[in-house]
Scaffold this motif. Structure first.
Motif, PDB file in Angstrom:
ATOM      1  N   ILE A 115       0.835  -1.194   0.039  1.00 29.01           N
ATOM      2  CA  ILE A 115       0.022   0.083   0.080  1.00 29.01           C
ATOM      3  C   ILE A 115       0.791   1.222  -0.044  1.00 29.01           C
ATOM      4  O   ILE A 115       1.831   1.243   0.721  1.00 29.01           O
ATOM      5  CB  ILE A 115      -1.039  -0.064   1.236  1.00 29.01           C
ATOM      6  N   LYS A 116       0.610   2.198  -0.919  1.00 30.80           N
ATOM      7  CA  LYS A 116       1.335   3.527  -0.899  1.00 30.80           C
ATOM      8  C   LYS A 116       0.407   4.680  -0.583  1.00 30.80           C
ATOM      9  O   LYS A 116      -0.706   4.727  -0.905  1.00 30.80           O
ATOM     10  CB  LYS A 116       1.742   3.735  -2.284  1.00 30.80           C
ATOM     11  N   GLY A 117       1.110   5.479   0.393  1.00 30.34           N
ATOM     12  CA  GLY A 117       0.259   6.626   0.984  1.00 30.34           C
ATOM     13  C   GLY A 117       0.891   7.420   1.828  1.00 30.34           C
ATOM     14  O   GLY A 117       2.007   7.118   2.063  1.00 30.34           O
ATOM     15  N   LYS A 118       0.232   8.488   2.254  1.00 26.75           N
ATOM     16  CA  LYS A 118       0.954   9.302   3.266  1.00 26.75           C
ATOM     17  C   LYS A 118       0.103   9.326   4.467  1.00 26.75           C
ATOM     18  O   LYS A 118      -0.939   8.984   4.569  1.00 26.75           O
ATOM     19  CB  LYS A 118       0.198  11.035   2.470  1.00 26.75           C
ATOM     20  N   VAL A 119       1.086   9.447   5.399  1.00 26.81           N
ATOM     21  CA  VAL A 119       0.702   9.356   6.798  1.00 26.81           C
ATOM     22  C   VAL A 119       0.008  10.664   7.368  1.00 26.81           C
ATOM     23  O   VAL A 119       0.408  11.807   7.160  1.00 26.81           O
ATOM     24  CB  VAL A 119       2.037   9.147   7.827  1.00 26.81           C
ATOM     25  N   VAL A 120      -1.030  10.155   7.955  1.00 24.47           N
ATOM     26  CA  VAL A 120      -2.024  11.203   8.335  1.00 24.47           C
ATOM     27  C   VAL A 120      -1.973  11.631   9.944  1.00 24.47           C
ATOM     28  O   VAL A 120      -1.626  12.626  10.366  1.00 24.47           O
ATOM     29  CB  VAL A 120      -3.620  11.086   8.318  1.00 24.47           C
ATOM     30  N   LYS A 121      -1.629  10.376  10.662  1.00 24.04           N
ATOM     31  CA  LYS A 121      -1.505  10.329  12.070  1.00 24.04           C
ATOM     32  C   LYS A 121      -0.827   9.171  12.623  1.00 24.04           C
ATOM     33  O   LYS A 121      -1.041   7.943  12.087  1.00 24.04           O
ATOM     34  CB  LYS A 121      -2.900  10.669  12.629  1.00 24.04           C
ATOM     35  N   GLU A 155       6.811   9.923   9.524  1.00 29.09           N
ATOM     36  CA  GLU A 155       6.588  11.292   9.702  1.00 29.09           C
ATOM     37  C   GLU A 155       5.170  11.768   9.124  1.00 29.09           C
ATOM     38  O   GLU A 155       5.006  11.446   7.941  1.00 29.09           O
ATOM     39  CB  GLU A 155       7.644  12.464   9.270  1.00 29.09           C
ATOM     40  N   GLU A 156       4.360  12.503   9.753  1.00 30.22           N
ATOM     41  CA  GLU A 156       3.196  12.780   9.192  1.00 30.22           C
ATOM     42  C   GLU A 156       3.270  13.757   8.006  1.00 30.22           C
ATOM     43  O   GLU A 156       3.914  14.826   7.979  1.00 30.22           O
ATOM     44  CB  GLU A 156       2.168  13.750  10.504  1.00 30.22           C
ATOM     45  N   GLY A 157       2.603  13.386   7.114  1.00 30.21           N
ATOM     46  CA  GLY A 157       2.427  14.291   5.943  1.00 30.21           C
ATOM     47  C   GLY A 157       3.576  13.760   4.879  1.00 30.21           C
ATOM     48  O   GLY A 157       3.468  14.234   3.557  1.00 30.21           O
ATOM     49  N   SER A 158       4.366  12.691   5.335  1.00 29.28           N
ATOM     50  CA  SER A 158       5.398  12.118   4.348  1.00 29.28           C
ATOM     51  C   SER A 158       4.818  10.764   3.628  1.00 29.28           C
ATOM     52  O   SER A 158       3.905  10.092   4.177  1.00 29.28           O
ATOM     53  CB  SER A 158       6.616  11.707   4.954  1.00 29.28           C
ATOM     54  N   SER A 159       5.182  10.580   2.481  1.00 25.52           N
ATOM     55  CA  SER A 159       4.574   9.344   1.645  1.00 25.52           C
ATOM     56  C   SER A 159       5.726   8.084   1.835  1.00 25.52           C
ATOM     57  O   SER A 159       6.808   8.254   1.780  1.00 25.52           O
ATOM     58  CB  SER A 159       4.628   9.699   0.085  1.00 25.52           C
TER      59      SER A 159
END
Length: 118
Positions: A3-9, A55-59
Protein backbone atom coordinates in the motif's frame (compact mmCIF):
# COMPACT_ATOMS: atom_id res chain seq x y z
CA UNK A 1 0.48 -6.75 -0.21
CA UNK A 2 1.81 -3.24 -0.82
CA UNK A 3 0.00 0.00 0.00
CA UNK A 4 1.32 3.45 -0.91
CA UNK A 5 0.18 6.51 0.94
CA UNK A 6 0.78 9.55 3.07
CA UNK A 7 0.87 9.32 6.87
CA UNK A 8 -2.01 11.31 8.38
CA UNK A 9 -1.49 10.45 12.04
CA UNK A 10 0.66 8.19 14.21
CA UNK A 11 -1.28 7.22 17.34
CA UNK A 12 0.23 6.42 20.74
CA UNK A 13 1.43 2.93 21.58
CA UNK A 14 -1.19 0.66 23.19
CA UNK A 15 0.15 -1.96 25.58
CA UNK A 16 -2.49 -4.68 25.59
CA UNK A 17 -0.56 -7.21 27.69
CA UNK A 18 2.97 -8.03 28.75
CA UNK A 19 3.57 -9.75 25.40
CA UNK A 20 1.42 -7.66 23.07
CA UNK A 21 1.64 -3.99 22.07
CA UNK A 22 0.44 -2.15 18.98
CA UNK A 23 0.54 1.25 17.31
CA UNK A 24 -2.09 2.41 14.83
CA UNK A 25 -1.07 4.66 11.93
CA UNK A 26 -3.65 6.39 9.73
CA UNK A 27 -2.63 6.44 6.06
CA UNK A 28 -4.25 8.31 3.17
CA UNK A 29 -3.93 5.90 0.25
CA UNK A 30 -2.54 7.09 -3.08
CA UNK A 31 -3.82 6.08 -6.51
CA UNK A 32 -7.38 5.28 -5.41
CA UNK A 33 -10.54 6.68 -6.92
CA UNK A 34 -12.03 8.06 -3.69
CA UNK A 35 -10.43 9.42 -0.52
CA UNK A 36 -9.37 6.46 1.55
CA UNK A 37 -7.83 6.89 4.98
CA UNK A 38 -7.07 3.47 6.42
CA UNK A 39 -5.68 2.32 9.79
CA UNK A 40 -2.53 0.19 9.65
CA UNK A 41 -1.34 -1.70 12.72
CA UNK A 42 2.24 -2.21 13.82
CA UNK A 43 2.53 -5.04 16.34
CA UNK A 44 5.34 -5.94 18.78
CA UNK A 45 8.70 -6.15 16.94
CA UNK A 46 7.49 -4.23 13.88
CA UNK A 47 6.95 -1.16 16.07
CA UNK A 48 10.63 -0.66 16.91
CA UNK A 49 12.24 -0.13 13.51
CA UNK A 50 9.30 1.23 11.56
CA UNK A 51 7.13 3.63 13.57
CA UNK A 52 10.00 5.82 14.77
CA UNK A 53 10.93 6.82 11.21
CA UNK A 54 7.40 7.82 10.16
CA UNK A 55 6.65 11.52 9.73
CA UNK A 56 3.14 12.88 9.34
CA UNK A 57 2.63 14.26 5.83
CA UNK A 58 5.35 12.10 4.26
CA UNK A 59 4.69 9.34 1.71
CA UNK A 60 5.72 5.73 2.22
CA UNK A 61 5.22 2.24 0.83
CA UNK A 62 3.78 -0.13 3.43
CA UNK A 63 4.11 -3.91 3.21
CA UNK A 64 1.11 -5.44 4.98
CA UNK A 65 -0.63 -8.68 5.82
CA UNK A 66 -4.40 -8.89 6.14
CA UNK A 67 -5.55 -10.59 9.33
CA UNK A 68 -9.06 -11.53 10.44
CA UNK A 69 -10.62 -12.64 13.71
CA UNK A 70 -14.03 -13.80 14.86
CA UNK A 71 -15.44 -12.75 18.22
CA UNK A 72 -19.02 -13.39 19.39
CA UNK A 73 -20.20 -14.09 15.85
CA UNK A 74 -18.66 -10.85 14.55
CA UNK A 75 -15.68 -10.63 12.20
CA UNK A 76 -12.88 -8.10 12.38
CA UNK A 77 -10.17 -7.34 9.84
CA UNK A 78 -6.82 -5.69 10.54
CA UNK A 79 -4.06 -4.53 8.22
CA UNK A 80 -0.78 -5.44 9.91
CA UNK A 81 2.26 -3.64 8.59
CA UNK A 82 5.65 -5.32 8.79
CA UNK A 83 7.86 -3.08 6.63
CA UNK A 84 7.97 0.62 5.66
CA UNK A 85 9.94 2.18 2.83
CA UNK A 86 10.14 5.88 2.08
CA UNK A 87 8.85 6.71 -1.40
CA UNK A 88 11.32 8.28 -3.77
CA UNK A 89 10.10 11.34 -5.63
CA UNK A 90 10.21 10.56 -9.32
CA UNK A 91 10.89 13.33 -11.80
CA UNK A 92 8.84 12.92 -14.96
CA UNK A 93 10.47 12.98 -18.39
CA UNK A 94 8.69 16.27 -19.17
CA UNK A 95 10.24 17.92 -16.09
CA UNK A 96 13.67 16.56 -17.05
CA UNK A 97 13.40 17.97 -20.58
CA UNK A 98 12.36 21.40 -19.24
CA UNK A 99 15.36 21.43 -16.88
CA UNK A 100 17.73 20.39 -19.67
CA UNK A 101 16.35 23.09 -22.00
CA UNK A 102 16.72 25.72 -19.27
CA UNK A 103 20.34 24.71 -18.66
CA UNK A 104 21.14 24.76 -22.40
CA UNK A 105 19.43 28.13 -22.82
CA UNK A 106 21.36 29.65 -19.88
CA UNK A 107 24.65 28.35 -21.29
CA UNK A 108 23.89 29.72 -24.78
CA UNK A 109 22.94 33.13 -23.33
CA UNK A 110 26.21 33.32 -21.38
CA UNK A 111 28.24 32.22 -24.43
CA UNK A 112 26.66 34.95 -26.60
CA UNK A 113 27.15 37.67 -23.96
CA UNK A 114 30.80 36.87 -23.39
CA UNK A 115 31.60 36.36 -27.06
CA UNK A 116 32.98 32.88 -26.64
CA UNK A 117 34.22 31.30 -29.89
CA UNK A 118 32.03 28.16 -29.62
Amino acid sequence: MLIKGKVVKVKDIQVISEKFAKVEVLVDQEDVKYDSIIPLEFVNKSIEGNVSKLEEGSSYSFSINIAGKEWKDRHFVSLRCWRVEEQQVEVSSIEKSFKEEAIDQDYNDIAEEEGLPF
